[in-house]
Design an enzyme around this catalytic site. Structure first.
Site, PDB file in Angstrom:
ATOM      1  N   LYS A  19      40.791  37.525  47.992  1.00 41.55           N
ATOM      2  CA  LYS A  19      40.102  38.821  47.980  1.00 41.55           C
ATOM      3  C   LYS A  19      38.609  38.741  47.697  1.00 41.55           C
ATOM      4  CE  LYS A  19      43.334  42.211  46.426  1.00 41.55           C
ATOM      5  NZ  LYS A  19      43.728  42.874  45.167  1.00 41.55           N
ATOM      6  N   GLY A  48      43.011  28.866  37.604  1.00 41.01           N
ATOM      7  CA  GLY A  48      43.912  29.550  38.524  1.00 41.01           C
ATOM      8  C   GLY A  48      44.252  28.718  39.741  1.00 41.01           C
ATOM      9  N   GLY A  99      40.870  33.940  34.820  1.00 36.52           N
ATOM     10  CA  GLY A  99      40.114  35.183  34.628  1.00 36.52           C
ATOM     11  C   GLY A  99      38.852  34.950  33.816  1.00 36.52           C
TER      12      GLY A  99
END
Ligand code: AMP
Length: 396
Positions: A200, A353, A376
């Protein structure tokens, strides 16, 4: 806040002192068994330093999402067992977080001994950063060390609130994160190249915006690249598109041009008929994607283009795969970029991640200078945001 200026565990006088250490023991569990002890192993340098220097070590962490209630399946007891084995000494397990058991064990702790309190998220006050709970937690100890980078972007009692009541420093894990990422942003060895991929654009707009101010080159791959292609007026078939981000993508490319930042997007792609691992696939230029096909990886010309840009870099920051790297047929782009980064000789920083997992799975982990332990948190750091768990620590 200057993260590079924060006190570290070595700046504290720990001998004979009770030290509360916030670790990241959020380990994967299956049927009550730890399936990967990587996070426990990663916590060892700070704990061993404290033990060696005669501290009374009180460890805490969250595990999963027990939502403010005691739930035995989220107990940290299995971590205490594994940590005892790794340390070669007993780790005393408290039955509660800040109750009688934790207080009694903490009061009896001798120099060089280690204990672990229960999952801080058994109290709903933890995630609310409740001052009374923070105070109670702090009252177990005399000093505070935060070593949980993966939770440093959360203002919780155990990551932030306790620092209001105790002298606070970072452990070795956070220190390394700050050193690598802080230096890359503040004073990088140039050229500084950022590689951003993943699904994204919306997740990475903040990162790209911040890095546009600092980088010499920005490389965009993965599903997010198609929104940039759309912004250039290309047809992208059924590829991932965030229609509401096309204008942002256009603006970022314009900013790059105005600032003289090299901005690379894929020139060719491996496209598939469907979103499936063994779908029919072909390689096609970015301005020729036919209707009904979706871009699932960067193509060979793009691999070369990106590898060339990575080759001469001084520092590389990489976050997000170049394609659906979980699937063998669409992993080549991510492998090519990982290889180029590994061979570049640059200071290489891999965001947590998915990119960290990809680098590990592909066997490049030991070729990278730093693999972040927080997904994050590392994104927020790269966005230039202040992480509450770091901001709360004392300055040198
Ligand atoms: P992120 O969590 O944003 O880093 O995205 C990682 C995910 O992006 C992985 O699960 C990839 O499978 C997915 N991804 C990467 N490239 C593409 C693509 N071209 N189309 C669809 N998904 C993608």
């Amino acid at each position: 806040m200057n993260a590079l200026n924060k006190k570290t565990v070595e700046d504290l006088s720990v001998a004979g002192k009770k030290v509360l250490v916030r670790c990241d023991f959020n380990v994967p569990l299956a049927d009550g068994k730890i399936t990967s002890d990587k996070r426990i192993v990663a916590s060892l340098p700070t704990i061993q330093y404290l033990v060696k220097n005669g501290a009374k070590v009180i460890l805490c962490s969250h595990l999963g999402r027990p939502k403010g209630e005691f739930k035995p399946e989220f107990s940290l007891a299995p971590v205490a067992v594994r940590l005892s084995e790794l340390l070669g000494q007993e780790v005393k397990m408290a039955k509660d977080v800040v109750g009688e058991s934790a207080q009694a064990l903490a009061a009896d702790l001798k120099d060089g001994e280690v204990m672990l309190i229960e999952n801080v998220r058994f109290h709903k006050e933890e995630t609310k950063n409740d001052p009374e709970f923070s105070k109670k937690l702090a009252s177990l100890a005399e000093l505070y060390v935060n070593d949980a980078f993966g939770s440093a972007h959360r203002a919780h009692s155990s990551t932030t609130g306790v620092a209001d009541y105790l002298p606070a420093a970072c452990g070795y894990l956070i220190q390394k994160e700050i050193e690598f990422m802080g230096t890359a942003l503040a004073n990088p060895k140039r050229p500084l190249v950022a590689i951003l991929g993943g699904a994204k654009v919306s997740d990475k707009i903040g990162v790209i915006t911040n890095l546009l101010e600092k980088c010499d080159t920005i490389i965009i791959g993965g599903g997010m690249a198609y929104t940039f292609m759309k912004a250039l007026g290309y047809e992208i078939g059924t590829s991932l598109l965030e229609a509401d981000r096309v204008e942002d993508a256009k603006a970022m490319m314009e900013t790059a041009k105005a600032k003289g930042v090299k901005f690379l997007i894929p020139v060719d792609n491996k496209v598939g008929k469907e979103y499936a691992p063994d779908t029919e696939a072909m390689v096609i230029n970015s301005d020729e994607i036919p209707e009904g096909w979706m871009g699932l990886d960067i193509g060979p010309k793009t691999q070369e283009l990106f590898a060339d840009a990575i080759k001469g870099s001084g520092t590389v920051i990489w976050n997000g795969p170049m394609g659906v790297s979980e699937w063998e047929n669409f992993a080549a782009g991510t492998i090519a970029v990982a290889t180029a980064v590994a061979e570049s000789g640059a200071i290489s920083i891999i965001g947590g991640g998915d990119s960290a997992a990809a680098v590990q799975k592909l066997g490049f982990a030991d070729k990278m200078s730093h693999i972040s332990t927080g997904g994050g948190a590392s994104l927020e750091f790269l966005e230039g945001k202040e992480l509450p768990g770091i901001a709360a620590l004392n300055d040198r």
